[in-house]
Design a protein around this motif. Sequence first.
Motif, PDB file in Angstrom:
ATOM      1  N   ASN A 197       0.824  -1.126  -0.049  1.00  0.00           N
ATOM      2  CA  ASN A 197       0.053   0.018  -0.009  1.00  0.00           C
ATOM      3  C   ASN A 197       0.767   1.294  -0.023  1.00  0.00           C
ATOM      4  O   ASN A 197       0.537   1.887   0.784  1.00  0.00           O
ATOM      5  N   TYR A 198       1.927   1.405  -0.947  1.00  0.00           N
ATOM      6  CA  TYR A 198       2.791   2.527  -1.189  1.00  0.00           C
ATOM      7  C   TYR A 198       2.346   3.396  -2.201  1.00  0.00           C
ATOM      8  O   TYR A 198       1.686   2.589  -3.466  1.00  0.00           O
ATOM      9  N   GLU A 199       2.767   4.522  -2.535  1.00  0.00           N
ATOM     10  CA  GLU A 199       2.256   5.252  -3.492  1.00  0.00           C
ATOM     11  C   GLU A 199       3.414   5.373  -4.524  1.00  0.00           C
ATOM     12  O   GLU A 199       3.424   6.028  -5.537  1.00  0.00           O
ATOM     13  N   VAL A 200       4.482   4.748  -4.173  1.00  0.00           N
ATOM     14  CA  VAL A 200       5.620   4.487  -5.350  1.00  0.00           C
ATOM     15  C   VAL A 200       5.668   3.131  -6.034  1.00  0.00           C
ATOM     16  O   VAL A 200       4.873   2.215  -5.591  1.00  0.00           O
TER      17      VAL A 200
ATOM     18  N   VAL B 211       9.958  -5.867   0.532  1.00  0.00           N
ATOM     19  CA  VAL B 211       9.953  -4.625   0.829  1.00  0.00           C
ATOM     20  C   VAL B 211      11.351  -4.401   1.725  1.00  0.00           C
ATOM     21  O   VAL B 211      11.470  -4.747   2.914  1.00  0.00           O
ATOM     22  N   GLN B 212      12.276  -3.678   1.059  1.00  0.00           N
ATOM     23  CA  GLN B 212      13.538  -3.124   1.845  1.00  0.00           C
ATOM     24  C   GLN B 212      13.038  -1.829   2.718  1.00  0.00           C
ATOM     25  O   GLN B 212      13.636  -1.891   3.898  1.00  0.00           O
ATOM     26  N   ASN B 213      12.393  -1.030   2.132  1.00  0.00           N
ATOM     27  CA  ASN B 213      11.996   0.234   2.700  1.00  0.00           C
ATOM     28  C   ASN B 213      10.732   0.634   2.126  1.00  0.00           C
ATOM     29  O   ASN B 213      10.454   0.166   0.759  1.00  0.00           O
ATOM     30  N   PRO B 214       9.922   1.841   2.478  1.00  0.00           N
ATOM     31  CA  PRO B 214       8.867   2.262   1.603  1.00  0.00           C
ATOM     32  C   PRO B 214       9.051   2.941   0.061  1.00  0.00           C
ATOM     33  O   PRO B 214       8.369   2.865  -0.633  1.00  0.00           O
ATOM     34  N   GLU B 215      10.398   3.201  -0.095  1.00  0.00           N
ATOM     35  CA  GLU B 215      10.667   3.719  -1.325  1.00  0.00           C
ATOM     36  C   GLU B 215      11.419   2.564  -2.216  1.00  0.00           C
ATOM     37  O   GLU B 215      11.333   2.334  -3.239  1.00  0.00           O
TER      38      GLU B 215
ATOM     39  N   PHE C 164      15.683  -6.753   4.682  1.00  0.00           N
ATOM     40  CA  PHE C 164      14.243  -6.498   4.337  1.00  0.00           C
ATOM     41  C   PHE C 164      13.286  -6.432   5.279  1.00  0.00           C
ATOM     42  O   PHE C 164      13.924  -6.836   6.678  1.00  0.00           O
ATOM     43  N   LYS C 165      12.223  -5.380   5.386  1.00  0.00           N
ATOM     44  CA  LYS C 165      11.453  -5.303   6.765  1.00  0.00           C
ATOM     45  C   LYS C 165      10.003  -5.885   6.458  1.00  0.00           C
ATOM     46  O   LYS C 165       9.562  -6.285   7.214  1.00  0.00           O
TER      47      LYS C 165
END
Length: 183
Positions: free
Chosen positions: A37-40, A146-150, A76-77
């Motif tokens: 659910n990210y915008e990138v 997912v490494q981070n939100p970006e 990764f997170k």
Amino acid sequence: MRRHSCFVFLFCGIFLPGILGFPQTNTSIDCDSLLPNYEVEPQTSAPPYIIAASFDNFEPGNEVKVTLEALGDAGFKGFNLQAREIDGDVPVGTFKITDPNTKGLECHNTTNSAVSNANSDVKQKITTTWIAPRNVRELQFIATVVQNPENFWVGIQSKTLTPTHSETVNATGKSKRKVCFSV
């Protein structure tokens, strides 16, 4: 006085973690699209992660050890890991949760049909156990990591696993068993 204490407790529980910078674990990854659910947009480069399975073949009820691992120090997170038939779009089989950094997810009304992160700690590797169902064709493990939100990768795939039934049935329901004759 009791009302005041309750308000302070509620305020601290809701706002203090964000104020102090504690990690939030509000990432959710869709069961079907495997998009978070990210915008990138997801990364298009080769992922710094691999999925390994302990066997190339399986029978119904077999337990297959599955590992999702970072290459180098990528870490990764978050993640969502599923087994899907080749060209399939729904998870097959179920997972036995064996790693404290993982939790089972319910996709398409099947408990533990996917595995996700239980916390937002940085992980180098997670291990889980997949239990093979009946009546499935060749499949792969597929993940979003997912490494981070970006920075996240969608559709990371394992090698193909093949069922070892004595008779494999194709999509038309006809047997693909080979018959050999000696002359």
